[in-house]
Design a protein around this motif. Sequence first.
Motif, PDB file in Angstrom:
ATOM      1  N   PHE A  84       0.834  -1.195   0.000  1.00 14.27           N
ATOM      2  CA  PHE A  84       0.000   0.000   0.000  1.00 14.27           C
ATOM      3  C   PHE A  84       0.872   1.250   0.000  1.00 14.27           C
ATOM      4  O   PHE A  84       1.900   1.307   0.678  1.00 14.27           O
ATOM      5  CB  PHE A  84      -0.912   0.029   1.237  1.00 14.27           C
ATOM      6  N   THR A 203      -7.944  -7.210   1.625  1.00 12.18           N
ATOM      7  CA  THR A 203      -7.095  -7.382   0.446  1.00 12.18           C
ATOM      8  C   THR A 203      -6.708  -8.845   0.281  1.00 12.18           C
ATOM      9  O   THR A 203      -6.683  -9.378  -0.840  1.00 12.18           O
ATOM     10  CB  THR A 203      -5.834  -6.508   0.570  1.00 12.18           C
ATOM     11  N   ASN A 241      -4.521  -6.725  -9.607  1.00  8.72           N
ATOM     12  CA  ASN A 241      -4.754  -6.724  -8.165  1.00  8.72           C
ATOM     13  C   ASN A 241      -4.910  -5.295  -7.646  1.00  8.72           C
ATOM     14  O   ASN A 241      -5.788  -4.992  -6.846  1.00  8.72           O
ATOM     15  CB  ASN A 241      -3.584  -7.399  -7.444  1.00  8.72           C
ATOM     16  N   ASN A 245      -8.243  -3.647  -5.967  1.00  7.80           N
ATOM     17  CA  ASN A 245      -8.154  -3.210  -4.575  1.00  7.80           C
ATOM     18  C   ASN A 245      -8.548  -1.738  -4.422  1.00  7.80           C
ATOM     19  O   ASN A 245      -9.185  -1.346  -3.465  1.00  7.80           O
ATOM     20  CB  ASN A 245      -6.739  -3.423  -4.029  1.00  7.80           C
ATOM     21  N   HIS A 249     -11.467  -0.435  -1.907  1.00  9.75           N
ATOM     22  CA  HIS A 249     -11.161   0.383  -0.718  1.00  9.75           C
ATOM     23  C   HIS A 249     -11.216   1.879  -0.965  1.00  9.75           C
ATOM     24  O   HIS A 249     -11.251   2.649  -0.027  1.00  9.75           O
ATOM     25  CB  HIS A 249      -9.769   0.014  -0.185  1.00  9.75           C
TER      26      HIS A 249
END
Length: 251
Positions: A84, A203, A241, A245, A249
């Motif tokens: 992240f 995640t 991915n 994600n 989020h």
Amino acid sequence: MSRTLLGGRSERNEYLLLHAFTERDFIVPDKSYGKSAQKVSSKENDDPEEHEGGKGRRKPAYTGGLVLEPKIGFYDKYILLMDFNSLYPSIIQEYNICFTTIDWKSVMGDGESLPALPDQELEAGVLPTEIRKLVESRKQVKNLMKQQDISNDLKLQYDIRQKALKLTANSMYGCLGFSHSRFYGPHLAALVTGKGREILMQTRELVLRMNLDVIYGDTDSLMINTNCREYEEVFKMGHKNMSNNEQEHNL
């Protein structure tokens, strides 16, 4: 100047926040000197410069980042590392977490209950605003580095500046969890790490739904066994991915 150059992260953040809160007419807490208090010793805010004499690890005041049990083995195919981008500063901005936005009535007197997330209709608090300023300033400096015909010396100066801005933004969370900080806020720090653990688990579930195997995770990153030996395919997998994600989020 000498004090500025010798100052640690906690002092740098303290003065930045002192200016920010004072500009909004808040009364800031007094500085406590020589007062014994429990220090935090979790991964995110364990700062060597803020430990006196290195007297060993102390009991954490709250739960820190999530560490997933590693799947031990020999992996001869590409492992994808998903990380992240500035997870804790992003959480503080996304959920508007600040002393000025939290409903403190939601915090029980036992010191263990977490406050509720702020109403997203509220005006941006001091902490999210200051972090956003630092992030935007860093973007501007990085754009200056891309100028044509820039000298190497000037480019080096800009690089030092953008790294300093990044470090200050990322360590803003640390002042909430450091017990000798003027802005010590364990409830806020726990709320941030709690949201971080939740996001990491979500995640992980997202990756598992894509039929991929998570072999390790730590605070703000996941290691994924791609079962693939094609370098380009792994990059495509990583971007897929990341895209999924971000949609889930909104970070």
